[in-house]
Enzyme design. Structure first.
Site: not given
Ligand SMILES: *Cc1c(COP(=O)(O)O)cnc(C)c1O
Ligand code: SF4
Length: 482
Positions: A185, A194, A189, A192, A407, A370
């Site tokens: 990236c 991920r 962040c 993040c 989420d 999250d």
């Molecule tokens: C957020 C996300 C999407 C897209 O979802 P929208 O509600 O259409 O924005 C698709 N796949 C995954 C795994 C996601 O986390």
């Molecule tokens: S939230 Fe995670 S994936 Fe998104 S810019 Fe920041 S470090 Fe990169």
């Protein structure tokens, strides 16, 4: 439209000489203003139009001599981005106290994310108040504010890996998939989602590998092609800012060529942390534009999704970058993460939403944070998310009003925060269902423990209470029909 039973009648055309004005209208203002029904507007309510101007970066001693051409050069921004902790601490010397520097050095030692901060971002942080600054909070951890993780947290809280038919391709929803072509990236962040994959290994975490890899990409493309229900592909990461122009083109053209694919989104935090790239990396911006235009000619929608969290991330440079994309007909939508101390109050979120609208960026989602390791201090309660939604809706156009999203941990997918089946504000447990993703399954979200009332904190202090609290929430949720 003369419909018989309709009370509306069509007026007879007014002869030209009887019209009160003549067209074209004269440019002089009428001598008498229409009577005001509302008090004059407080200029503070127009603050969204007041963007930071001028060479603001010169406030940072390290950039005092940097001129505008250099500061707008994306290569200069990338080259001077700070990726080594000692370098960051060095750049901060003279700006902040030694105690703060010690605190940050200690913070990094325990963080799951590596560090990368652009000069642009460093120059937007108010270094006279580093502890409170909403931008500093997102990128630079300090040990003294660390809180223990929630006991229900695990590293990939969204279970993205469980829904991956191919490494780096999550197919959770019926008609859309998330493609992660790379793991780097333009900034890293703290918060993040991920952090299991993004960035380089840290002392705390060794990462799941999502490097740019032709074979992995081919597998992802083959999977998408083989699933006629997949219509909408999110290209994320990592961050598509880090893709080379040829890679932007390759992904875009490969997906556009699939008859099933109708929509694509390139996801990047870039505009919030390094808008310079859109202005000066012509090869990259042109590659993106060509995919958007080719998509349009095929009647397929290609857009950009970005990630602004605070109104102060938006400057005259951002506006110039967003204007450029707008002139090219590229839609930009925004996803915000709700974070304690950053944007967890109605005033800040109102200003952010209005400022994004001012730039033609559509506020799409505000995510409840999250459950991510090492950032419990940034999470807040579901109730805060509900309050913010109430405080923002109605302020501006509905299409510029974000939906607040949970989420659902465990892979339930995105749910409207208001759609909980049950919410216990003492234990901080909320319950969600997700009929389109996993019918019949129940998902839980957890408020941070330090924000709960004393009774809730006491129950979480006792591990034997954890399953009881969750069972109580489950049973209470069943009382609610769904
Ligand atoms: C957020 C996300 C999407 C897209 O979802 P929208 O509600 O259409 O924005 C698709 N796949 C995954 C795994 C996601 O986390
Ligand atoms: S939230 Fe995670 S994936 Fe998104 S810019 Fe920041 S470090 Fe990169």
């Amino acid at each position: 439209m003369a419909i018989e039973s309709n009370k509306l009648t069509v007026a007879e055309p007014v002869p030209a000489r009887e019209r009160s004005g003549s067209f074209p209208l004269s440019t002089s203002a009428p001598s008498v203003l229409p009577a005001a029904l509302k008090d004059p507007v407080d200029p503070a309510r127009l603050a969204h139009t007041q963007l930071l101007q001028g060479p603001f970066w010169r406030r940072v001693p390290a950039y005092a001599e940097v001129d505008e051409t250099e500061f707008l050069d994306h290569r200069w921004q990338a080259k001077h981005s700070i990726t080594k902790i000692p370098k960051l601490l060095e750049a901060l010397r003279g700006l902040v106290s030694d105690a703060f520097i010690q605190d940050a050095a200690e913070g990094f030692r325990h963080a799951p994310m590596s560090v990368r901060v652009s000069p642009y971002l460093l120059s937007l942080i108010d270094w006279t108040r580093p502890y409170e600054d909403p931008l500093r909070l997102q990128f630079i951890p300090v040990a003294s504010r660390h809180l223990p993780d929630h006991p229900k947290l695990d590293l990939d809280s969204l279970h993205e890996r469980a829904d991956m038919p191919v490494p780096g391709l999550t197919h959770r929803y019926f008609d859309r998939a998330l493609f992660l072509p790379l793991d780097t990236c333009p900034v890293y962040c703290r918060f993040c989602t991920r952090s299991y994959a993004v960035g380089i290994d840290t002392e705390e975490v060794s990462k799941f590998q999502l490097k740019v890899n032709a074979e992995r990409w081919q597998q992802a493309f083959a999977y998408i092609r083989s699933r006629p229900e997949l219509e909408d592909i999110v290209i994320s990461g990592g961050d598509v800012y880090q893709l080379r122009p040829e890679q932007i083109t390759e992904i875009g053209e490969t997906l556009l060529a699939m008859p099933n694919v109708r929509r694509m989104r390139y996801a990047t935090k870039g505009p919030a942390v390094m808008p310079q790239k859109i202005l000066t990396d012509d090869a990259w911006t042109d590659a993106l534009t060509r995919v958007v235009e080719h998509g349009r000619s095929l009647h397929k929608e290609v857009v950009v999704h970005t990630h602004f969290n605070h109104p102060r991330e938006i400057t005259w440079i951002t506006q110039a970058a967003m204007n450029k994309l707008f002139e090219r007909g590229i839609t930009v939508r925004n996803q915000t993460v709700l974070q304690r101390g950053v944007n967890d109050d109605v005033q800040t979120m109102r200003l952010l939403v209005k400022r994004l609208g001012h730039l033609n960026v559509r506020p799409y989602y505000v995510y409840m944070h999250d459950l991510v390791r090492g950032v419990e201090d940034l999470r807040t309660t579901l109730q805060t998310g509900l309050d913010i939604e109430k405080g923002v809706r109605g302020l501006t156009a509905g299409f510029n009003t974000p939906t607040v999203i949970v989420d659902a941990p465990g892979g339930g997918g995105k749910r409207d925060a208001h759609s909980y089946e049950h919410y216990n504000r003492t234990t901080g447990i909320s319950v969600f269902v997700s009929p389109n993703v996993h019918p019949g399954q129940i998902y839980y979200y957890f408020d941070p423990i330090d924000l709960l009332p004393p009774e809730g904190r006491a129950r979480w202090a006792d591990p034997a209470e954890h399953p009881r609290m969750i069972e109580e929430a489950r049973i209470a949720s069943l009382a609610h029909p769904h």
